[in-house]
Write an enzyme that holds these catalytic residues in place. Structure first.
Site, PDB file in Angstrom:
ATOM      1  N   LYS A   5     105.504 -22.294   8.463  1.00 27.60           N
ATOM      2  CA  LYS A   5     104.284 -21.685   9.629  1.00 27.60           C
ATOM      3  C   LYS A   5     103.703 -22.269  10.903  1.00 27.60           C
ATOM      4  CE  LYS A   5     102.304 -17.058   9.943  1.00 27.60           C
ATOM      5  NZ  LYS A   5     101.454 -17.688  10.807  1.00 27.60           N
ATOM      6  N   CYS A   8      96.853 -22.329  10.413  1.00 25.78           N
ATOM      7  CA  CYS A   8      95.478 -22.059  10.165  1.00 25.78           C
ATOM      8  C   CYS A   8      94.582 -22.997  11.301  1.00 25.78           C
ATOM      9  CB  CYS A   8      95.011 -21.903   8.462  1.00 25.78           C
ATOM     10  SG  CYS A   8      93.470 -21.745   9.068  1.00 25.78           S
ATOM     11  N   ASN A  40     106.545 -14.245  14.638  1.00 26.13           N
ATOM     12  CA  ASN A  40     105.512 -13.855  14.674  1.00 26.13           C
ATOM     13  C   ASN A  40     104.418 -14.337  15.599  1.00 26.13           C
ATOM     14  OD1 ASN A  40     102.770 -14.658  12.339  1.00 26.13           O
ATOM     15  ND2 ASN A  40     102.976 -13.584  12.244  1.00 26.13           N
ATOM     16  N   GLY A  75     101.817  -9.772  10.983  1.00 23.18           N
ATOM     17  CA  GLY A  75     100.375  -9.595  10.132  1.00 23.18           C
ATOM     18  C   GLY A  75      99.693  -8.418   9.985  1.00 23.18           C
ATOM     19  N   ARG A  76      98.849  -8.889  10.966  1.00 28.42           N
ATOM     20  CA  ARG A  76      97.763  -7.448  10.735  1.00 28.42           C
ATOM     21  C   ARG A  76      98.242  -5.972  11.055  1.00 28.42           C
ATOM     22  NH1 ARG A  76      93.940  -9.010  14.937  1.00 28.42           N
ATOM     23  NH2 ARG A  76      96.048 -10.168  15.621  1.00 28.42           N
ATOM     24  N   GLY A  86     101.849 -10.455  16.933  1.00 24.91           N
ATOM     25  CA  GLY A  86     101.053  -9.139  18.007  1.00 24.91           C
ATOM     26  C   GLY A  86     102.426  -8.560  17.628  1.00 24.91           C
ATOM     27  N   MET A 111      94.561 -14.459   4.349  1.00 25.22           N
ATOM     28  CA  MET A 111      93.652 -15.028   3.925  1.00 25.22           C
ATOM     29  C   MET A 111      92.258 -13.453   3.405  1.00 25.22           C
ATOM     30  SD  MET A 111      93.487 -18.028   2.623  1.00 25.22           S
ATOM     31  CE  MET A 111      91.923 -17.734   2.119  1.00 25.22           C
TER      32      MET A 111
END
Length: 343
Positions: free
Chosen positions: A152, A113, A224, A246-247, A226, A32
């Protein structure tokens, strides 16, 4: 649709993939406020084959809001998947049809989420407690659209966190006909932790994901959570079918994304340098500015491009301090680039 025309420095030769041609071997997670169209155009400059996901879009936003604002994307983004949030099977089916009509390569259901806002609308990780409903949603989506429908989800939620519960969730949901599961290898704690804390505090249990793949070799299992290096990706790919980043792909994209095509898709060409990628993004910036978008709205996604490089902090600071100005333009972006050391 796909109204923006691709600048010459972006490769738009990759058309919307057919269902059989999509690879989920390496993908960037839906996030997001981060994986906007601007971000996805930037990430596509690193890799032609990484599967990119939109931010989660709720069914209500598409059915009752400005669908075009949420669904429009740049032609260079393929392969690109739309992630939906919702729990009403007929509404999800309607939105899956919209995804197909807009040319998305995949539509994905968010069952991960953990935010309070989406819980109150029966969206996201809370659906882990309702596997039969998830199966019904996915079944309706599959019946409505001809593109791949995927899910997911988390390992579990709150006290529903045993491997047996995860196993039962997958067993129930696979009966919808869905064959691709992306599993965030943490449970979600819905009471007492913020969404940010849910990304770090619950422990990662990769072995639970591996066990699901062992039990269901016919399913496509994507892991998914880490994952920060390509070496870690290599290790996971010995046990599962794909990795989703991800991040780290957002905050420090170059070490991860620059070699993906060569490493995982057999493309024989050198990786682009950080500066080459920044320069290649400029025609798109010019286009966005011509459309009336503020410079920073698009350029902020490049703040991590020079992470760890000489001048990288100065680049971020200059862009952050000057990119918001009404008169900020491509010259502002070039001035920030000039602060980065080029060896």
């Amino acid at each position: 649709m796909n109204s923006a025309q691709a600048p010459q420095t972006l490769d738009t030769s990759n058309p919307s993939s057919t269902p059989d041609s999509i690879s989920r071997r390496f993908s960037v997670a839906p996030m997001m406020d981060w994986t906007t169209s601007d971000c996805r155009v930037f990430h596509r400059l690193f890799s032609d084959h990484t599967l990119l996901y939109t931010e989660m879009v709720t069914t209500g936003a598409l059915i009752h809001g400005d669908a075009a604002r949420h669904l429009d994307y740049h032609a260079s983004e393929h392969p690109v998947a739309l992630q939906l949030g919702g729990s009403n099977p007929s509404e999800l089916a309607q939105c899956a049809r919209m995804a197909e009509e807009w040319g998305y390569d995949e539509v994905n259901l968010n069952v991960g989420c953990p935010s309070d806002r989406v819980q109150n609308n029966m969206i996201g990780a809370c659906l882990m407690a309702h596997p039969q409903l998830v199966a019904e949603c996915l079944g309706e989506m599959r019946a409505a659209a001809g593109i791949p429908v995927t899910v997911k989800h988390r390992l579990g939620i709150d006290d529903l966190d045993s491997f047996e519960h995860l196993h039962q969730f997958v067993e129930t949901v696979r009966q919808s006909g869905c064959t691709s599961f992306t599993i965030h290898a943490r449970k979600a704690i819905l009471q007492g932790l913020s969404p940010k804390e849910n990304r770090d505090i619950p422990p990662l249990i990769y072995d639970h994901v591996y066990r699901i793949k062992t039990l269901y070799p016919e399913l496509e299992i994507i892991i998914n959570g880490g994952i920060k290096t390509l070496a870690e990706c290599d290790q996971h790919l010995e046990r599962v079918d794909g990795v989703m980043i991800g991040r780290e792909a957002y905050q420090n994209p170059w070490p991860l994304l620059s070699e993906v095509d060569q490493r995982y898709f057999g493309i024989d060409r050198p990786a682009r340098s950080r500066m080459d990628i920044a320069e290649a993004f400029i025609p798109y910036l010019e286009q966005r500015l011509a459309e009336g978008a503020p410079l920073y709205a698009a350029a902020k996604h490049l703040l991590g491009l020079f992470h760890g490089q000489r001048g990288g902090k100065q680049f971020r600071r200059y862009l952050s301090e000057n990119g918001h100005a009404r008169e900020a333009g491509v010259d502002t972006f070039r001035a920030a680039l000039a602060l980065v050391a080029q060896d």
